[in-house]
Scaffold this motif. Sequence first.
Motif, PDB file in Angstrom:
ATOM      1  N   LYS A  28       1.284   5.261  30.750  1.00  0.00           N
ATOM      2  CA  LYS A  28       0.695   6.594  30.808  1.00  0.00           C
ATOM      3  C   LYS A  28       0.973   7.286  29.490  1.00  0.00           C
ATOM      4  CE  LYS A  28       1.591   8.742  34.588  1.00  0.00           C
ATOM      5  NZ  LYS A  28       2.438   9.436  35.595  1.00  0.00           N
ATOM      6  N   ASP A  29      -0.032   7.970  28.968  1.00  0.00           N
ATOM      7  CA  ASP A  29       0.124   8.629  27.672  1.00  0.00           C
ATOM      8  C   ASP A  29      -0.398  10.055  27.771  1.00  0.00           C
ATOM      9  OD1 ASP A  29       0.846   8.873  25.028  1.00  0.00           O
ATOM     10  OD2 ASP A  29      -0.278   7.110  24.363  1.00  0.00           O
ATOM     11  N   GLY A  30      -0.037  10.852  26.786  1.00  0.00           N
ATOM     12  CA  GLY A  30      -0.493  12.224  26.755  1.00  0.00           C
ATOM     13  C   GLY A  30       0.388  13.072  25.867  1.00  0.00           C
ATOM     14  N   VAL A  31       0.063  14.338  25.822  1.00  0.00           N
ATOM     15  CA  VAL A  31       0.893  15.304  25.114  1.00  0.00           C
ATOM     16  C   VAL A  31       2.015  15.720  26.059  1.00  0.00           C
ATOM     17  CG1 VAL A  31       0.958  17.556  23.995  1.00  0.00           C
ATOM     18  CG2 VAL A  31      -1.073  16.096  23.762  1.00  0.00           C
ATOM     19  N   VAL A  32       3.233  15.391  25.687  1.00  0.00           N
ATOM     20  CA  VAL A  32       4.374  15.631  26.571  1.00  0.00           C
ATOM     21  C   VAL A  32       4.653  17.127  26.657  1.00  0.00           C
ATOM     22  CG1 VAL A  32       6.865  15.262  26.809  1.00  0.00           C
ATOM     23  CG2 VAL A  32       5.362  13.359  26.189  1.00  0.00           C
ATOM     24  N   GLY A  74      -1.933   4.698  24.259  1.00  0.00           N
ATOM     25  CA  GLY A  74      -1.871   4.379  22.844  1.00  0.00           C
ATOM     26  C   GLY A  74      -2.457   5.428  21.923  1.00  0.00           C
ATOM     27  N   THR A  75      -2.815   6.615  22.471  1.00  0.00           N
ATOM     28  CA  THR A  75      -3.455   7.630  21.630  1.00  0.00           C
ATOM     29  C   THR A  75      -2.672   8.935  21.554  1.00  0.00           C
ATOM     30  OG1 THR A  75      -4.804   8.608  23.416  1.00  0.00           O
ATOM     31  CG2 THR A  75      -5.726   6.701  22.248  1.00  0.00           C
ATOM     32  N   ALA A  76      -1.473   8.993  22.141  1.00  0.00           N
ATOM     33  CA  ALA A  76      -0.757  10.273  22.153  1.00  0.00           C
ATOM     34  C   ALA A  76       0.733  10.059  21.912  1.00  0.00           C
ATOM     35  CB  ALA A  76      -1.035  11.034  23.450  1.00  0.00           C
ATOM     36  N   ASP A  77       1.585  10.781  22.639  1.00  0.00           N
ATOM     37  CA  ASP A  77       2.997  10.899  22.284  1.00  0.00           C
ATOM     38  C   ASP A  77       3.895   9.738  22.718  1.00  0.00           C
ATOM     39  OD1 ASP A  77       2.333  13.368  21.272  1.00  0.00           O
ATOM     40  OD2 ASP A  77       3.216  14.520  22.919  1.00  0.00           O
ATOM     41  N   VAL A  78       3.524   9.035  23.751  1.00  0.00           N
ATOM     42  CA  VAL A  78       4.442   8.082  24.375  1.00  0.00           C
ATOM     43  C   VAL A  78       4.472   6.770  23.584  1.00  0.00           C
ATOM     44  CG1 VAL A  78       5.091   6.935  26.528  1.00  0.00           C
ATOM     45  CG2 VAL A  78       3.887   9.143  26.603  1.00  0.00           C
ATOM     46  N   PRO A  79       5.663   6.276  23.218  1.00  0.00           N
ATOM     47  CA  PRO A  79       5.757   5.021  22.461  1.00  0.00           C
ATOM     48  C   PRO A  79       5.558   3.802  23.357  1.00  0.00           C
ATOM     49  CG  PRO A  79       7.961   5.860  22.868  1.00  0.00           C
ATOM     50  CD  PRO A  79       7.006   6.889  23.422  1.00  0.00           C
ATOM     51  N   LEU A  80       4.347   3.653  23.845  1.00  0.00           N
ATOM     52  CA  LEU A  80       4.072   2.597  24.824  1.00  0.00           C
ATOM     53  C   LEU A  80       4.257   1.202  24.235  1.00  0.00           C
ATOM     54  CD1 LEU A  80       0.827   4.090  26.442  1.00  0.00           C
ATOM     55  CD2 LEU A  80       3.159   4.174  27.349  1.00  0.00           C
TER      56      LEU A  80
END
Length: 274
Positions: free
Chosen positions: A198-202, A226-232
């Motif tokens: 899950k990704d997004g602006v935290v 893969g497009t925001a804040d989370v280091p997936l």
Amino acid sequence: MTLPVASVQLYTLAKEFTADMGGSLDKLTAIGLRNVEAFDFVSRPTQIRAALDASGLASPTGHAPLLSDTLWTPDGEIPTPAPEVVFAAAAEIGMTTVIDPFVAPERWLTADGVADIADRLNRAAEKAAEFGLSVGYHNHAQEFVASFDGATAYERFVALTDERVQLELDLFWALTGGQDVPALVSALGDRLVAVHVKDGVVPASNPWAPGAGSFGSDSLDQRHAGTADVPLAEALKVGTAIRYAVIEYDKAPGDVFEDIAASYAFLRDGGYVQ
């Protein structure tokens, strides 16, 4: 190390799944997915199993309450099903692991509260074994508010649970809780068998911290993996025993099936899943 398989938490498409169970599952199959993570399955295992079979999908994991006496609904609190009822439904669907998805924030603020959560899950593991199942826990961010002797409530919980208890780390919520996500994934080692991709602006602050005020998923700015804040990517690379990479949006940013497809492409094209 064997790569995990991709899955998707059906909560992501709750409205679509409720409106057209078979049609929504067929769309997931067309995207390329072969696994899902069921939710709200205890009252309808036969219906869900039939729909999964018809679409060529499996649900090796699923979410159901195991650690709370009551469950919040828009119409008020209702008693949670007995563990044996949950496990019988899970077995009918063909699951291997039932994961508790949420424990109220206030229960994570004291050492006794954390010990009670761990004890309940250890006892649930004993009962699940009678059905040929295992149990697990899925975090949000409330597990990282309190600390005891230098360890977060989540770390204390992990230490108090039997090694048979599996862990599913929601990477977005762990980051929201202030965690170094790849370091946490590495520290959990072989206990960590699933992650929520899950990704997004935290959020700027933990929405489940005391005094944070009311919170709803509508306030979230979630985006394609893969497009925001989370280091997936970094987190997936250091996992040692992750079996399921589960796509989830608490709030899908657009067309839910296009959003799922985008996150699946991140996993597939990056070589993070089989």
